[in-house]
Design a protein around this motif. Structure first.
Motif, PDB file in Angstrom:
ATOM      1  N   ALA A  50       2.181  -3.372  -2.171  1.00  0.00           N
ATOM      2  CA  ALA A  50       1.382  -4.516  -2.585  1.00  0.00           C
ATOM      3  C   ALA A  50       0.529  -5.124  -1.326  1.00  0.00           C
ATOM      4  O   ALA A  50      -0.367  -5.516  -1.158  1.00  0.00           O
ATOM      5  CB  ALA A  50       2.241  -5.604  -3.150  1.00  0.00           C
ATOM      6  N   GLU A  51       1.479  -5.101  -0.241  1.00  0.00           N
ATOM      7  CA  GLU A  51       0.989  -5.814   1.135  1.00  0.00           C
ATOM      8  C   GLU A  51      -0.336  -4.949   1.644  1.00  0.00           C
ATOM      9  O   GLU A  51      -1.360  -5.520   2.133  1.00  0.00           O
ATOM     10  CB  GLU A  51       2.162  -5.740   2.055  1.00  0.00           C
ATOM     11  N   ILE A  52      -0.219  -3.481   1.489  1.00  0.00           N
ATOM     12  CA  ILE A  52      -1.280  -2.597   2.403  1.00  0.00           C
ATOM     13  C   ILE A  52      -2.549  -2.543   1.105  1.00  0.00           C
ATOM     14  O   ILE A  52      -3.578  -2.857   1.638  1.00  0.00           O
ATOM     15  CB  ILE A  52      -0.693  -1.225   2.383  1.00  0.00           C
ATOM     16  N   ALA A  53      -2.377  -2.783  -0.135  1.00  0.00           N
ATOM     17  CA  ALA A  53      -3.433  -3.025  -1.108  1.00  0.00           C
ATOM     18  C   ALA A  53      -4.149  -4.405  -0.740  1.00  0.00           C
ATOM     19  O   ALA A  53      -5.498  -4.303  -0.657  1.00  0.00           O
ATOM     20  CB  ALA A  53      -3.026  -3.104  -2.275  1.00  0.00           C
ATOM     21  N   ARG A  54      -3.492  -5.399  -0.575  1.00  0.00           N
ATOM     22  CA  ARG A  54      -4.142  -6.684  -0.093  1.00  0.00           C
ATOM     23  C   ARG A  54      -4.771  -6.594   1.252  1.00  0.00           C
ATOM     24  O   ARG A  54      -5.909  -7.029   1.582  1.00  0.00           O
ATOM     25  CB  ARG A  54      -2.835  -7.659  -0.122  1.00  0.00           C
ATOM     26  N   TYR A  55      -4.053  -6.063   2.082  1.00  0.00           N
ATOM     27  CA  TYR A  55      -4.674  -5.954   3.547  1.00  0.00           C
ATOM     28  C   TYR A  55      -5.901  -5.027   3.712  1.00  0.00           C
ATOM     29  O   TYR A  55      -6.881  -5.319   4.159  1.00  0.00           O
ATOM     30  CB  TYR A  55      -3.653  -5.446   4.489  1.00  0.00           C
ATOM     31  N   CYS A  56      -5.901  -3.995   2.816  1.00  0.00           N
ATOM     32  CA  CYS A  56      -7.096  -3.017   2.630  1.00  0.00           C
ATOM     33  C   CYS A  56      -8.184  -3.718   1.727  1.00  0.00           C
ATOM     34  O   CYS A  56      -9.335  -3.101   1.779  1.00  0.00           O
ATOM     35  CB  CYS A  56      -6.798  -1.548   2.336  1.00  0.00           C
ATOM     36  N   GLY A  57      -7.876  -4.559   0.962  1.00  0.00           N
ATOM     37  CA  GLY A  57      -8.876  -5.272  -0.005  1.00  0.00           C
ATOM     38  C   GLY A  57      -9.241  -4.157  -1.212  1.00  0.00           C
ATOM     39  O   GLY A  57     -10.161  -4.155  -1.786  1.00  0.00           O
ATOM     40  N   VAL A  58      -8.167  -3.687  -1.863  1.00  0.00           N
ATOM     41  CA  VAL A  58      -8.228  -2.690  -2.855  1.00  0.00           C
ATOM     42  C   VAL A  58      -7.135  -3.226  -3.818  1.00  0.00           C
ATOM     43  O   VAL A  58      -6.127  -3.966  -3.565  1.00  0.00           O
ATOM     44  CB  VAL A  58      -7.999  -1.524  -2.623  1.00  0.00           C
ATOM     45  N   ARG A  59      -7.301  -2.627  -5.258  1.00  0.00           N
ATOM     46  CA  ARG A  59      -6.108  -2.978  -6.208  1.00  0.00           C
ATOM     47  C   ARG A  59      -5.064  -2.358  -6.244  1.00  0.00           C
ATOM     48  O   ARG A  59      -3.816  -2.936  -6.529  1.00  0.00           O
ATOM     49  CB  ARG A  59      -6.967  -2.989  -7.571  1.00  0.00           C
ATOM     50  N   TRP A  60      -5.108  -0.918  -5.827  1.00  0.00           N
ATOM     51  CA  TRP A  60      -3.952  -0.240  -6.030  1.00  0.00           C
ATOM     52  C   TRP A  60      -3.397   0.588  -4.686  1.00  0.00           C
ATOM     53  O   TRP A  60      -4.301   0.739  -3.879  1.00  0.00           O
ATOM     54  CB  TRP A  60      -4.031   0.974  -7.193  1.00  0.00           C
ATOM     55  N   ALA A  61      -2.063   0.794  -4.531  1.00  0.00           N
ATOM     56  CA  ALA A  61      -1.811   1.501  -3.407  1.00  0.00           C
ATOM     57  C   ALA A  61      -0.633   2.417  -3.689  1.00  0.00           C
ATOM     58  O   ALA A  61       0.292   2.009  -4.662  1.00  0.00           O
ATOM     59  CB  ALA A  61      -1.396   0.674  -2.251  1.00  0.00           C
ATOM     60  N   ALA A  62      -0.167   3.272  -3.532  1.00  0.00           N
ATOM     61  CA  ALA A  62       0.933   4.255  -3.761  1.00  0.00           C
ATOM     62  C   ALA A  62       1.299   5.010  -2.396  1.00  0.00           C
ATOM     63  O   ALA A  62       0.842   5.890  -1.828  1.00  0.00           O
ATOM     64  CB  ALA A  62       0.348   5.543  -4.698  1.00  0.00           C
ATOM     65  N   GLY A  63       2.643   4.822  -2.133  1.00  0.00           N
ATOM     66  CA  GLY A  63       3.427   5.306  -0.991  1.00  0.00           C
ATOM     67  C   GLY A  63       3.630   6.790  -1.326  1.00  0.00           C
ATOM     68  O   GLY A  63       4.210   6.978  -2.164  1.00  0.00           O
ATOM     69  N   VAL A  64       3.347   7.462  -0.230  1.00  0.00           N
ATOM     70  CA  VAL A  64       3.690   8.985  -0.435  1.00  0.00           C
ATOM     71  C   VAL A  64       4.453   9.376   0.977  1.00  0.00           C
ATOM     72  O   VAL A  64       4.533   8.668   1.744  1.00  0.00           O
ATOM     73  CB  VAL A  64       2.622   9.895  -0.691  1.00  0.00           C
ATOM     74  N   ALA A  65       4.817  10.643   1.124  1.00  0.00           N
ATOM     75  CA  ALA A  65       5.675  11.331   2.299  1.00  0.00           C
ATOM     76  C   ALA A  65       4.878  11.480   3.359  1.00  0.00           C
ATOM     77  O   ALA A  65       5.479  11.429   4.455  1.00  0.00           O
ATOM     78  CB  ALA A  65       6.333  12.587   1.611  1.00  0.00           C
ATOM     79  N   SER A  66       3.573  11.679   3.406  1.00  0.00           N
ATOM     80  CA  SER A  66       2.765  11.570   4.708  1.00  0.00           C
ATOM     81  C   SER A  66       1.423  11.431   4.341  1.00  0.00           C
ATOM     82  O   SER A  66       0.805  11.298   3.410  1.00  0.00           O
ATOM     83  CB  SER A  66       2.896  12.969   5.227  1.00  0.00           C
ATOM     84  N   GLY A  67       0.592  11.302   5.516  1.00  0.00           N
ATOM     85  CA  GLY A  67      -0.916  11.195   5.455  1.00  0.00           C
ATOM     86  C   GLY A  67      -1.320  12.488   5.058  1.00  0.00           C
ATOM     87  O   GLY A  67      -2.378  12.555   3.960  1.00  0.00           O
ATOM     88  N   TYR A 198       9.021   5.152  11.363  1.00  0.00           N
ATOM     89  CA  TYR A 198       9.929   5.727  12.170  1.00  0.00           C
ATOM     90  C   TYR A 198      10.383   7.125  11.665  1.00  0.00           C
ATOM     91  O   TYR A 198      11.423   7.494  11.392  1.00  0.00           O
ATOM     92  CB  TYR A 198      11.322   4.903  12.118  1.00  0.00           C
ATOM     93  N   GLY A 199       9.317   7.771  11.143  1.00  0.00           N
ATOM     94  CA  GLY A 199       9.276   9.102  10.503  1.00  0.00           C
ATOM     95  C   GLY A 199       7.923   9.249  10.080  1.00  0.00           C
ATOM     96  O   GLY A 199       7.110   8.613  10.160  1.00  0.00           O
ATOM     97  N   ASP A 200       7.998  10.303   8.886  1.00  0.00           N
ATOM     98  CA  ASP A 200       6.605  10.468   8.318  1.00  0.00           C
ATOM     99  C   ASP A 200       6.400   9.408   7.217  1.00  0.00           C
ATOM    100  O   ASP A 200       7.558   8.870   6.593  1.00  0.00           O
ATOM    101  CB  ASP A 200       6.880  11.639   7.751  1.00  0.00           C
ATOM    102  N   GLY A 201       5.313   9.339   6.729  1.00  0.00           N
ATOM    103  CA  GLY A 201       4.754   8.335   5.571  1.00  0.00           C
ATOM    104  C   GLY A 201       3.667   8.406   5.349  1.00  0.00           C
ATOM    105  O   GLY A 201       2.601   8.498   6.413  1.00  0.00           O
ATOM    106  N   GLY A 202       3.227   8.086   4.252  1.00  0.00           N
ATOM    107  CA  GLY A 202       1.468   7.925   4.022  1.00  0.00           C
ATOM    108  C   GLY A 202       1.389   6.938   2.832  1.00  0.00           C
ATOM    109  O   GLY A 202       2.159   6.365   2.160  1.00  0.00           O
ATOM    110  N   MET A 203       0.092   6.770   2.522  1.00  0.00           N
ATOM    111  CA  MET A 203      -0.244   5.877   1.412  1.00  0.00           C
ATOM    112  C   MET A 203      -1.660   6.271   0.867  1.00  0.00           C
ATOM    113  O   MET A 203      -2.449   6.443   1.883  1.00  0.00           O
ATOM    114  CB  MET A 203      -0.216   4.603   1.828  1.00  0.00           C
ATOM    115  N   ILE A 204      -1.673   6.068  -0.322  1.00  0.00           N
ATOM    116  CA  ILE A 204      -3.332   6.383  -0.932  1.00  0.00           C
ATOM    117  C   ILE A 204      -3.327   4.682  -1.455  1.00  0.00           C
ATOM    118  O   ILE A 204      -2.777   4.234  -2.151  1.00  0.00           O
ATOM    119  CB  ILE A 204      -3.051   7.111  -2.151  1.00  0.00           C
TER     120      ILE A 204
END
Ligand SMILES: Cc1ncc(COP(=O)(O)O)c(C=O)c1O
Length: 377
Positions: A50-67, A198-204
């Motif tokens: 929710a925080e990243i969707a707001r920050y990027c100015g989009v409606r949806w975001a999905a956390g995933v394991a890496s970029g 503090y490890g891998d992570g990513g988001m769409i």
């Protein structure tokens, strides 16, 4: 004889001072997760989405394991596969392109603009065919690509644009954030990014509800209900501990971007006075987050060796453009195909730009570059 002592050492990136400033917040956030023993996806990941969707100015975001998985899952969500072509740049991190070939699709390379190092829209238009099913633009080093031109060409043909914004969270293009400019934006939380876990992570990130829903299913083995699989997905979920860390870091992100920009402004001023050094070109309307500060010099390898001997961390991003990588030889790329990418790979060098750099460290970096260039003049 003992080697000469350097006046100081400056790492390319030092995350310790950042951690020292947020240690208590981080420990508290991680402790909260530990007390719930909920580690995969969950409330922290939802809050971060929710925080990243707001920050990027989009409606949806999905956390995933890496970029890398964000790119792969975006392509999967758009149904890209065998027989499809995806236009992209050869001057990028490996996984921009490996995500395409993993799905059996064919990368079609378009060379870069030598000033910004981002894909050149005029080449993109020329590479569009009946088989083109997506364009992946990379916002390299913290600056967005020429989105209006690329999106215009794509829209005319009904082709979706995926933004590889792994190096560019928060970068602005005409007032809009990276990730909100195409059909899907891919973010990386690799520790060296401006927003690093503090490890891998990513988001769409996306405005497309259908794509968001599809990616959410694909990241958990392709099922909406556990043990019932609609399609063959993968396991690519963001951990609660990473989300907790990233939520803390989000509170500081703008301040860190500003620190990098101030350092970049200092380098721009000082280094542009040194003949033979080209500083980064930021297009009008763009605000870079300077994930990397990349200079260009003819004698790059000698400068790199000299800076390293002087105790200064620096790195080449990237020494071999992807059309010349051994694993992509089957695509038939050869030297000379992408002259601008090949020249950039020979002449660019990233120098330390992280926000906590001390004034004396920046001065030292500049003085050593000046010393090298004057000796060679
Ligand atoms: C341009 C670009 N694309 C993709 C990636 C892949 O991200 P990750 O390392 O999180 O898989 C990175 C980062 O390493 C990157 O810089």
């Amino acid at each position: 004889m003992a080697p000469p002592q350097n006046a100081m050492t400056v790492k390319l990136l030092d995350l310790v001072p950042q951690y020292e400033g947020i240690r208590d917040e981080i420990r508290e956030a991680i402790d909260e997760v530990l007390s719930t023993q909920q580690f995969i996806l969950g409330k922290k990941v939802e809050a971060l989405e929710a925080e990243i969707a707001r920050y990027c100015g989009v409606r949806w975001a999905a956390g995933v394991a890496s970029g890398s998985d964000a790119i792969l899952l975006s392509l999967m969500g758009l149904g890209i596969g065998a027989g499809n072509e995806v236009i992209t740049t050869p001057y990028t991190f490996f996984s921009t392109v490996s995500s395409i070939t993993r799905l059996g699709a064919t990368p079609v390379f378009a060379d870069i603009d030598p000033r910004t190092y981002n894909i050149d829209p005029s080449y993109v238009s020329r590479r569009i065919t009946d088989r083109t099913r997506a364009i992946i633009v990379v916002h390299l080093f913290g600056q967005t690509a020429a989105m209006d031109e690329i999106s215009g060409a794509a829209r005319r043909k009904g082709i979706p644009v995926i933004e590889d914004a792994c190096q560019s969270i928060g970068a602005l293009y005409k007032g809009k954030r990276a990730g909100s400019l195409g059909e899907a934006g891919c973010l990386s939380f690799f520790p060296s990014k401006n927003l690093g876990g503090y490890g891998d992570g990513g988001m769409i990130v996306t405005n497309d509800a259908e794509l968001a829903s599809s990616v959410r299913m694909l990241r958990v083995h392709g099922g909406r209900e556990r043990y019932y699989h609609d399609v063959v997905g993968i396991n690519s979920r963001l951990d609660s501990i990473q989300a907790a860390v990233l939520l803390v870091k989000m509170r500081h992100l703008e301040e860190w971007h500003a620190g990098r920009r101030a350092n970049a402004a200092y380098y721009d001023r000082e280094l542009s006075r040194i003949p033979g050094v080209t500083v980064p070109a930021i297009e009008p309307g763009n605000t870079s987050i300077y994930n990397q500060y990349v200079i260009r010099v003819k004698e790059r390898d000698a400068l790199k060796a000299f800076l390293q001997e002087s105790g200064i961390g620096c790195e080449v991003y990237y020494p071999v453009p992807l059309h010349l990588q051994k694993c992509f030889a089957f695509l038939g790329g050869k030297e000379g195909d992408m002259p601008e990418s090949e020249a950039a790979a020979r002449e660019t060098l990233a120098i330390p730009v992280y926000p906590e750099l001390a004034a004396a460290q920046k001065e030292y970096v500049v003085s050593k570059i000046r010393e090298f260039m004057e000796r060679r003049a």
